[in-house]
Design an enzyme around this catalytic site. Structure first.
Site, mmCIF file in Angstrom:
data_model
loop_
_atom_site.group_PDB
_atom_site.id
_atom_site.type_symbol
_atom_site.label_atom_id
_atom_site.label_comp_id
_atom_site.label_asym_id
_atom_site.label_seq_id
_atom_site.Cartn_x
_atom_site.Cartn_y
_atom_site.Cartn_z
ATOM 1 N N LEU A 396 0.859 -1.181 0.000
ATOM 2 C CA LEU A 396 0.000 0.000 0.000
ATOM 3 C C LEU A 396 0.899 1.236 0.000
ATOM 4 O O LEU A 396 1.993 1.211 0.560
ATOM 5 C CB LEU A 396 -0.902 0.024 1.238
ATOM 6 C CG LEU A 396 -1.947 -1.091 1.365
ATOM 7 C CD1 LEU A 396 -2.668 -0.988 2.710
ATOM 8 C CD2 LEU A 396 -2.960 -1.031 0.227
ATOM 9 N N ASP A 397 0.426 2.311 -0.654
ATOM 10 C CA ASP A 397 1.173 3.564 -0.616
ATOM 11 C C ASP A 397 1.416 3.980 0.825
ATOM 12 O O ASP A 397 0.637 3.634 1.724
ATOM 13 C CB ASP A 397 0.390 4.686 -1.314
ATOM 14 C CG ASP A 397 0.220 4.447 -2.797
ATOM 15 O OD1 ASP A 397 0.973 3.623 -3.345
ATOM 16 O OD2 ASP A 397 -0.663 5.090 -3.388
ATOM 17 N N MET A 398 2.444 4.764 1.034
ATOM 18 C CA MET A 398 2.778 5.202 2.384
ATOM 19 C C MET A 398 1.580 5.888 3.066
ATOM 20 O O MET A 398 1.302 5.668 4.235
ATOM 21 C CB MET A 398 3.963 6.160 2.335
ATOM 22 C CG MET A 398 4.426 6.632 3.699
ATOM 23 S SD MET A 398 5.873 7.704 3.561
ATOM 24 C CE MET A 398 6.261 7.996 5.272
ATOM 25 N N THR A 400 -1.612 5.505 2.415
ATOM 26 C CA THR A 400 -2.817 4.680 2.473
ATOM 27 C C THR A 400 -2.768 3.739 3.668
ATOM 28 O O THR A 400 -1.743 3.134 3.949
ATOM 29 C CB THR A 400 -2.955 3.845 1.182
ATOM 30 O OG1 THR A 400 -2.895 4.710 0.051
ATOM 31 C CG2 THR A 400 -4.264 3.079 1.163
#
Length: 549
Positions: A396-398, A400
């Site tokens: 997951l993106d940082m 998110t």
């Protein structure tokens, strides 16, 4: 008030007590209200001016404002635009460029004209009738060579079949001595024909070699021109980088070569033409103390990037990060606000001998970064020290938050990875969008690729982007915001963020998106539901985690 008669625009406000104590981190910031006041003045001018035609209705441009204090303590701002407008770096009211490469008297424009002249000579040579006829002659000869050799090979195939028939018939009719003599004769015939094929190939090689030598000899002036072009272009670029000199708050000076030396990369094209370097350079040259800065997009959005009219954006990274890293030395600058939080405790809602499911908090890395080691991976690696294989099946993106499945063995990792590849894993995200969208549901299909000049940002690219598909469903609309479910059918980097923000997608950014929207307390995107087949039990298992917003 903005005026075209001066570079320094004084502000008719008195909010000294509210001014920031440190200069804002240019790659991640929320614009200060004094910056917004200055930006509004510039925008009002752009909205109503008749001094120039910017073509902003066709493609917009980045503008920037820098709040400064004069030696007398007066509050003012200076403003700049990126690159040029109508092939001009100099517009009244906006600070001048660090190096005016469009000035016909400056070395770069003189050198550029010399390069253009060489290019014109190359183009003229390549259009020469004799040069073209030689190329056609060689191409025709190559085609004829191929045809003749292929035709002769067919002759050889036919002759071989005939020999095989003769040999078969003779074996049944002739005595041993006669059959042996015939076989020897047939073998000699085969050798003679093979020799003829070799001779044919050699003759054509000789013919083509002579034509190639003729062409090489004829194009010696062209080769010399191209060598001169390449050498002079490299020299001109180096001279440009040497003459792009930047100041910092300590009154030190470095050129582009010195600044980029530590990055091990060549300066990208047009480095130094962005708003931020222009503004800081002018401030240092004129004894103005930088207070805070903001940049905004003015005009039509580009097709690929996510840029919205009047929206504030951080400075670009590929060109500006090395330069600003030097120019901001001597100023007290805010720390990067987007860093891992140290007080993170990972929640593990499910674990067995083969895998575990983790709730990743927002603003926390899935895997270690260049400057930050702490991450879900490093925490779980310590928690399960005997785990084998890559472990991290997806990320997951940082910014998110939400559910991640992690494998404890390589076998389980491969099984789960295949499920993601086959798109049998069901994922649902919940997000709050910064605006109202009209449709209740739909699909976004926009191919994505990395924005190599401004990583980690992604952009839409119909030529070389990878397919990216997202389904969405509206949950509720209130307070000028839309809450949605997002179902990514593919797993591209920043897919949901770009598909929401891009004007060809939902055209409504996710609330708190620091890359494609406006920075808030967090990115309001959460992976709340995850369903997959357990690699060992082969049963479908589903997990749910509330978003908290």
């Amino acid at each position: 008030m903005f005026s075209t008669n001066t570079f320094i625009h004084f502000l008719d406000v008195s909010i000294d007590d509210e001014l920031p104590q440190k200069f804002n981190y240019p790659f991640q910031y929320t614009p200060h209200k004094i910056s917004k006041i200055a930006a509004e003045e510039v925008q009002n001018y752009l909205e109503n001016q008749t001094d120039f035609k910017g073509g902003f209705d066709k493609l917009g441009k980045m503008f920037g404002v820098l709040i400064v204090k004069t030696l007398e303590g007066k509050l003012a701002y200076i403003t700049a635009f990126s690159g040029s407008i109508n092939e001009n770096f100099l517009l009244n009211g906006f600070v001048p460029p660090i190096l005016d490469t469009l000035n016909p008297k400056v070395f770069f424009k003189v050198g550029e004209e010399k390069l253009n002249q060489i290019t014109r000579e190359i183009e003229a040579f390549e259009k020469d009738e004799l040069y073209i006829s030689l190329q056609i002659k060689i191409a025709t000869a190559k085609k004829q060579q191929e045809q003749e050799i292929n035709a002769f090979r067919e002759v050889l195939k036919t002759a071989k079949k005939k020999r095989e028939v003769k040999r078969k018939e003779a074996k049944e009719k002739l005595k041993d001595d006669a059959f042996l003599r015939l076989s020897e004769e047939l073998q000699k015939e085969s050798v003679r024909q093979s020799f003829k094929l070799k001779r044919l190939k050699k003759d054509w090689e000789s013919t083509l070699e002579k034509l190639q030598e003729e062409l090489i000899d004829f194009k010696k002036p062209l080769t010399a021109l191209k060598t001169t072009q390449k050498t002079f272009s490299a020299q001109l670029k180096e001279q440009l980088h040497e003459n792009y000199r930047f100041l910092n708050a300590q009154h030190q000076q470095k050129n582009l070569i010195e600044i980029f030396k530590e990055t091990y990369f060549q300066p990208p094209e047009r480095t130094g033409e962005c708003c931020a370097p222009k503004l800081l350079q002018f401030a240092y040259q004129n004894n103005l103390r930088p207070i805070t800065m903001a940049e905004f997009w003015w005009g039509k959005s580009p097709v690929s990037e996510i840029k919205t009219h009047k929206q504030f954006y951080p400075a670009c990274k590929s060109k500006c990060k090395p330069v600003l890293g030097f120019m901001l030395q001597g100023l007290e600058v805010d720390k990067n606000p987007v860093k891992n939080r140290n007080n993170i405790i990972l929640e593990i809602p499910y674990e067995d001998d083969y895998l575990l499911v983790v709730v990743k908090p927002y603003r926390f890395l899935s895997v270690p970064g260049k400057q930050t080691e702490d991450s879900v991976y490093t925490r779980i690696k310590k928690y399960v020290p005997n785990a084998t294989g890559p472990m991290m099946v997806h990320r997951l993106d940082m910014g998110t938050s939400g559910l991640l499945v992690i494998a404890k063995t390589f076998k389980v990792y491969k099984h789960l990875q295949q499920q993601f590849a086959d798109r049998t894993v069901k994922k649902r995200y919940v997000a709050i969008l910064d605006g109202i969208i009209k449709k209740n549901s739909g699909t976004i299909n926009l191919p994505l690729r990395a924005d190599y000049d401004n990583l980690p940002r992604q952009l839409v690219c119909f030529e070389s982007g990878r397919p990216a598909l997202t389904r969405y469903e509206v949950i509720e609309r209130k307070n000028n915001q839309t809450k949605v479910y997002l179902y990514p059918e593919t797993g591209r980097t920043h897919q949901l963020r770009v598909h929401c923000a891009h004007h060809l997608g939902l055209n409504t950014r996710i609330f708190g998106d620091d890359l494609y929207g406006i920075t808030k307390d967090r990115l309001y995107l959460h992976a709340e539901q995850l369903e997959f087949t357990h690699p060992i039990t082969e049963k479908r298992i589903e997990f749910f985690c509330e978003s908290g917003f």
